[in-house]
Enzyme design. Structure first.
Site: not given
Ligand code: GUN
Length: 292
Positions: A53, A97, A120
């Site tokens: 990311k 995350q 998110d």
């Molecule tokens: N863990 C798996 N997918 C995601 C996501 O899209 N956002 C976050 N914050 N954690 C994740």
């Protein structure tokens, strides 16, 4: 039937191209979209996701800052960091995350994030807006899936969409997005989950199957109808004899789905790159809104 590969990597490039002028416009006002990422613990998959990311942020001239904590961090420390980031105008987006260690109350963490920085789209305010058909921040993976449909002119209006998985991150929001009374949506959506008896009975009736359950090669060719579109959100590590010791597979069995589906997303290179592109887009949106 020949199966079209829905190339998420390629679609993500078109997203980044479209964002260029918006990013330039922000920079001309001395604003560079900036994301704060909180990573707790040593989960190797989460570390890879966060690295992927933040790499795209720097690739596109944006800022990000990853704050790491050991897995025994207390909820209080985590919450106070979020409160601090909420107030810090330098950051336009905040991402925590997942998964988080078991002793942390995930809902308390999500609720603490300022909805204006919730790139998110997990905060109940943003989920409520989405459910009401007036989304502000749309969760990145579901948003990326909708963008794949749009890019490949796959209409979902009047189609039977079967979603397998009901997580707050993917299954639940994509079931809402695909059934909204809106252009580019208007599907008839069924949501299957761990409590569903005989999931195959539903996927066999689907025009579009969205797999988001996290079970390696769960869906086989025999479980779909000829010509169905398969969107595979799964990223599963399966041990093998390769030098790495594992391979990555989706929730669908590629070998048996190919040739029967009319289109499918590959794993990797399908939904994954779109999730990241939508995170970049949401952070740009957050920065734009910070000017209003
Ligand atoms: N863990 C798996 N997918 C995601 C996501 O899209 N956002 C976050 N914050 N954690 C994740």
């Amino acid at each position: 039937m020949p199966t079209t590969i829905l190339n998420g990597k390629e679609v993500s490039q078109s997203v980044y191209s479209a964002l260029k002028s918006r990013i330039s416009a922000l920079k001309s006002q001395s604003i560079t979209p900036n994301l704060a990422v909180i990573l707790v613990g040593e989960d190797p998959a989460s570390q890879v996701y966060v690295r992927n990311k933040t790499r795209q942020f720097s690739n596109h001239g944006l800022f990000s800052d990853t704050i790491t904590y050991p897995s025994d961090i207390t909820q209080e420390v985590l919450l106070s960091k979020i409160y601090e980031l909420n107030k810090n105008n330098q950051f336009h987006g905040i991402l925590v995350q997942f998964p988080l260690p078991n002793h942390i109350d995930v809902d308390a963490i999500i609720n603490a994030i300022d909805p204006k920085k919730d790139v998110d789209g997990f905060h109940p305010y943003n989920l409520g807006c989405l459910t009401a058909g007036k989304p502000i921040f749309i969760p990145c993976t579901p948003k990326g899936i909708m963008r794949i449909f749009h890019h490949y002119n796959i209409s979902i209006s009047g189609k039977h969409v079967v979603v397998v998985g009901r997580s707050n991150i993917v299954g639940r929001p994509i079931s809402i997005l695909t059934s909204l009374k809106q252009v580019n949506s208007n599907g008839t959506t069924t949501i299957c989950h761990s409590g569903t008896i005989n999931i195959g009975q539903y996927t066999k009736q689907a025009d579009i199957v969205i797999l988001a359950l996290g079970s390696p090669e769960f869906l086989k060719g025999k479980d779909i109808k000829e010509g169905a579109v398969i969107i595979d959100v799964g990223i599963n590590r399966v041990d093998n004899d390769s030098p790495k010791g594992y391979k990555i597979v989706g929730d669908g069995e590629e070998a048996s789905l190919k040739g029967k589906a009319s289109a499918c997303t590959p794993v990797p290179g399908g939904v994954g790159p779109m999730t990241i592109a939508m995170l970049v887009e949401n952070t740009v949106e957050a920065a734009e809104r910070s000017l209003l």
